[in-house]
Design a protein around this motif. Sequence first.
Motif, PDB file in Angstrom:
ATOM      1  N   ARG A   1       1.080  -1.436   0.092  1.00  0.00           N
ATOM      2  CA  ARG A   1      -0.074   0.192  -0.016  1.00  0.00           C
ATOM      3  C   ARG A   1       0.778   1.271   0.136  1.00  0.00           C
ATOM      4  O   ARG A   1       0.835   2.236  -0.446  1.00  0.00           O
ATOM      5  CB  ARG A   1      -1.377   0.012   0.786  1.00  0.00           C
ATOM      6  CG  ARG A   1      -2.239   1.027   1.437  1.00  0.00           C
ATOM      7  CD  ARG A   1      -2.861   0.859   2.325  1.00  0.00           C
ATOM      8  NE  ARG A   1      -2.656   1.140   3.831  1.00  0.00           N
ATOM      9  CZ  ARG A   1      -2.265  -0.535   4.690  1.00  0.00           C
ATOM     10  NH1 ARG A   1      -2.970  -1.336   3.712  1.00  0.00           N
ATOM     11  NH2 ARG A   1      -1.790  -0.580   5.662  1.00  0.00           N
ATOM     12  N   ASP A   2       1.979   1.593   0.773  1.00  0.00           N
ATOM     13  CA  ASP A   2       2.435   2.339   0.646  1.00  0.00           C
ATOM     14  C   ASP A   2       3.939   2.872  -0.196  1.00  0.00           C
ATOM     15  O   ASP A   2       3.734   3.700  -0.610  1.00  0.00           O
ATOM     16  CB  ASP A   2       4.130   2.502   1.963  1.00  0.00           C
ATOM     17  CG  ASP A   2       3.394   1.903   3.817  1.00  0.00           C
ATOM     18  OD1 ASP A   2       2.335   2.537   3.519  1.00  0.00           O
ATOM     19  OD2 ASP A   2       3.674   1.502   4.130  1.00  0.00           O
ATOM     20  N   LYS A   3       4.098   1.603  -0.734  1.00  0.00           N
ATOM     21  CA  LYS A   3       4.670   1.316  -2.264  1.00  0.00           C
ATOM     22  C   LYS A   3       3.731   1.791  -3.393  1.00  0.00           C
ATOM     23  O   LYS A   3       4.118   2.731  -4.122  1.00  0.00           O
ATOM     24  CB  LYS A   3       5.276   0.493  -2.989  1.00  0.00           C
ATOM     25  CG  LYS A   3       5.346  -0.384  -4.225  1.00  0.00           C
ATOM     26  CD  LYS A   3       6.190  -1.295  -4.088  1.00  0.00           C
ATOM     27  CE  LYS A   3       7.780  -1.097  -5.546  1.00  0.00           C
ATOM     28  NZ  LYS A   3       7.904  -2.679  -5.825  1.00  0.00           N
ATOM     29  N   ALA A   4       2.307   1.496  -3.223  1.00  0.00           N
ATOM     30  CA  ALA A   4       1.335   2.140  -4.543  1.00  0.00           C
ATOM     31  C   ALA A   4       1.267   3.900  -3.791  1.00  0.00           C
ATOM     32  O   ALA A   4       0.933   4.492  -5.406  1.00  0.00           O
ATOM     33  CB  ALA A   4       0.031   1.784  -3.923  1.00  0.00           C
ATOM     34  N   LYS A   5       0.702   4.011  -2.930  1.00  0.00           N
ATOM     35  CA  LYS A   5       0.985   5.566  -1.976  1.00  0.00           C
ATOM     36  C   LYS A   5       1.792   7.051  -2.984  1.00  0.00           C
ATOM     37  O   LYS A   5       2.136   7.545  -3.517  1.00  0.00           O
ATOM     38  CB  LYS A   5       0.844   5.746  -0.997  1.00  0.00           C
ATOM     39  CG  LYS A   5      -0.250   5.402  -0.168  1.00  0.00           C
ATOM     40  CD  LYS A   5      -0.588   4.498   0.818  1.00  0.00           C
ATOM     41  CE  LYS A   5       0.183   6.136   1.476  1.00  0.00           C
ATOM     42  NZ  LYS A   5      -0.255   5.752   3.472  1.00  0.00           N
ATOM     43  N   SER A   6       2.709   5.893  -3.089  1.00  0.00           N
ATOM     44  CA  SER A   6       4.591   6.504  -3.091  1.00  0.00           C
ATOM     45  C   SER A   6       4.570   7.257  -4.905  1.00  0.00           C
ATOM     46  O   SER A   6       4.658   7.645  -5.593  1.00  0.00           O
ATOM     47  CB  SER A   6       5.747   5.799  -3.269  1.00  0.00           C
ATOM     48  OG  SER A   6       6.812   6.480  -3.663  1.00  0.00           O
ATOM     49  N   LEU A   7       3.772   6.388  -6.057  1.00  0.00           N
ATOM     50  CA  LEU A   7       3.900   5.699  -6.985  1.00  0.00           C
ATOM     51  C   LEU A   7       3.185   6.823  -7.462  1.00  0.00           C
ATOM     52  O   LEU A   7       2.713   7.676  -8.231  1.00  0.00           O
ATOM     53  CB  LEU A   7       3.763   4.591  -7.784  1.00  0.00           C
ATOM     54  CG  LEU A   7       3.315   4.199  -9.247  1.00  0.00           C
ATOM     55  CD1 LEU A   7       4.215   4.977  -9.720  1.00  0.00           C
ATOM     56  CD2 LEU A   7       3.181   2.482  -9.716  1.00  0.00           C
TER      57      LEU A   7
END
Length: 356
Positions: free
Chosen positions: A31-37
Motif C-alpha cells: 500500500r505504501d509503495k502504491a501511494k508513493s507511485l
Amino acid sequence: MDNICQRCQLLPAIDTTPKVIYLTFPIGFLRDKAKSLLKDIDFDYSEENELIVMRVPNFKDFLVRLHDNSNFSTSELNDIMCVALNDGESLSFLTFSRLKPLAFWFSLIESQEYFEILNEQRLTVHFQPVVESKSLRIIGYETLIRGVKKDGTLVSPKFLFDTAEKTDTLFYLDRFCRETAVKTSAVKKLLNYKIFINFIPTSIYDPVFCLQSTIQWAKHLEFEPSNLVFEVVESYKVSDIEHLSNVLNYYRNHGFLVALDDVGSGYSNLNVLVNLKPDIIKIDREIIRNIHNDELKQSVFKAIILLSKESNIQVLAEGVETVEEYNFVKEHVDLVQGYLFAKPNPEPIRQIQLQL
C-alpha cells in the motif's frame, strides 16, 4: 441467442469514462509503495479502511499511466487487487466479486494486438490430413488455428492462448476458434470428411451454455454430426475428470465424436482413458518418435493399443515423421497423422503423395 455464456461471447474492454477506483493490498508495504507511485504520477487519492480510493476522469488513461510508471514486481501485481465503479455506484459486498489483480488490468493494456485480432476476426485455419494407416486415404483433417497480424504475418496459437490466459479470455478464444474451424471447413467443402477441432475443457463452465453457438453453427452449415470430432487439448491439465466426462457426453449426445490428444503423456493413467470412453485417441508424438528403435516406447504403445481395442476406441498415431516410424505403427493403429504425410496447410490437400 438466449441463455448464452457471457464469458464465451463478450471480450473485456477498458472503459474510458470516469471511474471510482478501489485498490486493496495484502500487506502495508505494498500500500505504501502504491501511494508513493500515485504521488509521483500526480493522482490524488484517499484512504478508507486500508483501501486506496480515487476518482479518475478516464479509467483507461489511469491504467496506461500506472502501467508505464509501475515499479511493481510480477508477484506484487498479482497481489494488488483493483475494481472500478461508475460514479454514483455504491460499494457493496458484490463489488468485491469484481476485484481483479492489477496484473490482469495491465495485461489488457499490453494485449491490444491480440484484442484487435479477435475484434477484427483475423483468425485463419491450417489443415493437416488424418490418414488411414494402410490405404493412406485421407479421411479427415485436424484444424489448426493461427492469428493474422495487420501485415499478414501469422501469430502462433501459443501466443493466442497464452494471452487468453493472462487476459481471462480463454472462454471467448476457445469458442471463437471452434466456430472458425467449423465455418472454414464448410467453405473448403470438407463436409464429407472427419474434421478434428481442438477445444479446451477448462474453458467450458456448462456445455449447455458454452457450446450452444458451436453446435448451432454445425447444424446451420449442415455438417453431419458424426463428421465433427471434438478433440481435448491435453496441454491444459484437467483435474476434474467428472466435468470433462460431462462435456464429452454432451458432445456425444448431440451426435458428435470426441477424441483425446497426447495419450500416453498426460493421460498416463489408462484407467482414466477407459472411464472417459472417447471415440478416438491420439497417441502422443513423443511415444511415436523413433519408436522403431525404442523397446520401452513399444511396450507403452502396445499397452495403449490393447486397451483401446478392448474398448472399441479407434487409435491414431500422431507425429509420424519418418518411414521407419510409419512402418512400425501402421499395422497396429487405425489412423496416422504427421509431417511424413503433410504439414498443416491453409489449403487442405486431397491426396497423399508418399514414396515408400
